[in-house]
Design an enzyme around this catalytic site. Structure first.
Site, PDB file in Angstrom:
ATOM      1  CE  LYS A 256      -2.776   2.709   3.270  1.00  0.00           C
ATOM      2  NZ  LYS A 256      -3.348   2.749   4.637  1.00  0.00           N
ATOM      3  CE  LYS A 268      -5.764   9.264   8.034  1.00  0.00           C
ATOM      4  NZ  LYS A 268      -6.187   8.149   8.902  1.00  0.00           N
ATOM      5  CD  GLU A 340      -6.511   5.293   3.010  1.00  0.00           C
ATOM      6  OE1 GLU A 340      -5.355   4.941   3.288  1.00  0.00           O
ATOM      7  OE2 GLU A 340      -7.363   5.528   3.886  1.00  0.00           O
ATOM      8  NE  ARG A 342     -10.274  -1.002   4.807  1.00  0.00           N
ATOM      9  CZ  ARG A 342     -10.707  -1.066   6.058  1.00  0.00           C
ATOM     10  NH1 ARG A 342     -11.858  -1.660   6.316  1.00  0.00           N
ATOM     11  NH2 ARG A 342     -10.003  -0.557   7.047  1.00  0.00           N
TER      12      ARG A 342
END
Length: 492
Positions: A256, A268, A340, A342
């Site tokens: 990733k 966030k 995000e 995944r």
């Protein structure tokens, strides 16, 4: 820092000798203590030095010895000295002397370590010497590293040099992974990251880079959705190492690479958001591993794939409530744009199994905060559909001191990511089993291939470890783990 090996050495400059538990000096150490009139023994007693791996005691300008200083480093119980202990010993030694004014150090490992052990000691030295100072323009001279060369005295100089050639490649891979994680996000955006990886073609890796146009044709809408709010183009980088037999299926590693993660529309909190420059730690580990495999000419075929995106809030950003179609053809309901990673990995994993038909796929990601709650910074979480891979990684973790702990995946968790309007949703049920449901999502994109997911959210970024081998923030976790996994299980 330069590491050298020699069969003998001079006591001029600084010299370091080992001690076992209960402050028991080696033969070389005892001789040096005698020359110094027992000063080493007195110093160990006065400082409560016990000989534990990583402990250090230092004597400056000792009388009776032609050396600027003598340093005693602990290696632990004599019968239990292993590679991890030697790494810690080397790291502790370098941390102590790195900025102390000395430029060269001679270390006696005679009778302490074989050639492999000497290389692990050297690896610890290299790891402790790592610095990320490129942007510091006003650093005081007293805080700058001075130690440039370490000469290791070993029983078999030739064998140690041969062994170190392989382990030095691992050190280079760890350094590169750390650099990538520590770089600011305005320097390492997806296109610039891809360009940096492209330079590894000089090591013998074959590099291919796919842009958004190519990924759109492949149907990688889950990955592309994450990056659609950024002005920086998303990238998929493929690295191939062909060191094994022609026709052998490759080992596949997927990372990733969210170069900065604001959370997107599901923004966030502002506090500590700067640390999200490290949300590409999984990709950095894959890059470091591939560099290590190429550098040591590993006798395997391997593929490294990294999905590079920037997750930003924007008028074109992905929204909660969107439904996207992944490369696998499965549809995904987006309920939280901060889940995000995944999405990136799902498409990258499907691409990997479709294009390369690998023996297995292992992915790494700073995927969930939940893994920190479960395991802290001390272990990475692993989730697998294959016991052999999980067991091999557990053993490799112990051997490399990059430890992992297996957590479950299974059909009983599927209900948490089932969606009433799509094939799946990208989050589970609140805070319950957060790391597991993320892994469960990934498993829906592996198409039955042997697979393992490694969640390194706690181990890839560590703001304050007391381990001398680890720097502040980007640790390079995963390079040593996976290199050891490959060495022990797939090379003959």
């Amino acid at each position: 820092m330069k590491i050298k090996f020699a069969a003998s050495g001079s006591a001029s400059g600084s010299i370091a000798v080992a001690a076992y538990d209960k402050a028991t000096l080696t033969v070389v150490g005892k001789a040096l203590d005698s020359d110094a009139g027992g000063a080493i023994t007195r110093a160990m007693k006065a400082s409560r030095f016990t000989g534990k791996a990583g402990e250090i005691v230092e004597l400056v300008a000792p009388s009776g010895v032609d050396a600027d200083r003598i340093v005693v480093f602990g290696v632990g119980t004599k019968s239990k000295v292993d590679g991890n202990g030697l790494e810690r010993a080397g790291a502790g030694l370098v941390k102590k002397l790195l900025t102390g004014g000395e430029t060269a150090l001679t270390v006696s490992l005679e009778g302490v370590a074989d050639s492999e052990g000497a290389s692990r000691f050297a690896l610890g030295c290299r790891m402790a010497a790592y610095r990320f100072d490129g942007y510091r323009t006003t650093l005081e001279e007293s805080k700058k590293p001075t130690l440039k060369t370490i000469t290791l005295i070993t029983d078999d100089e030739k064998a140690a040099k041969a062994s170190w050639k392989s382990w030095e490649a691992v050190a280079d891979g760890v350094d590169m992974a750390r650099d990538l994680v520590n770089e600011p996000p305005n320097v390492i955006d997806p296109p610039q990251y891809a360009k940096r990886v492209a330079k590894l073609a000089d090591t013998g890796l074959e590099i291919e880079i796919l842009g958004e146009k190519e990924m759109k044709k492949l149907g990688m809408n889950a990955l592309l959705g994450v990056g659609q709010g950024s002005v920086k183009e998303s990238q998929l980088v493929i690295m191939k190492w062909n060191g094994g037999k022609k026709g052998d299926k490759p080992l596949c590693f997927v990372g990733k690479g969210v170069t900065f993660d604001t959370g997107g529309i599901s923004l966030k909190p502002g506090a500590n958001m700067d640390e999200m420059k490290g949300d590409m730690g999984g990709s950095a580990a894959v890059v470091g591993l591939m560099r290590a495999l190429a550098g040591r000419k590993a006798k395997v075929n391997a593929v490294g794939i990294i999905g590079l995106v920037e997750n930003m809030p924007d008028g074109n950003a992905q929204r909660p409530g969107d439904i996207v179609t992944s490369m696998s053809g499965q549809t995904i309901e987006i309920l939280n744009t901060d889940a995000e990673g995944r999405l990136v990995l799902g498409d990258a994993l499907w691409y990997a199994q479709k294009e390369f038909d690998p023996q297995f796929m292992i992915n790494l990601a700073t995927l969930t905060g939940a893994i920190l709650i479960a395991l802290g910074h001390e272990h990475a979480g692993i989730f697998s559909n294959d016991d052999k891979i999980a067991d091999g990684l557990t053993k490799a973790g112990l051997a490399s001191d990059e430890k992992v702990w297996r957590l479950p995946v299974g059909p009983e968790y599927d209900r948490q990511i089932d969606s009433p309007v799509a094939d799946m949703k990208n989050i589970g049920e609140g805070r319950l089993a957060g790391s597991i449901t993320a892994a469960q999502f990934l498993q829906r994109h592996v198409n039955g291939k042997p697979w393992c997911h490694i969640d390194i959210a706690g181990t890839g970024m560590w703001p304050g470890s007391k381990d001398a081998r680890l720097p502040t923030f980007g640790t390079g976790f995963g390079v040593r783990l996976l290199d050891r996994f490959v060495r022990d299980n797939y090379e003959k």
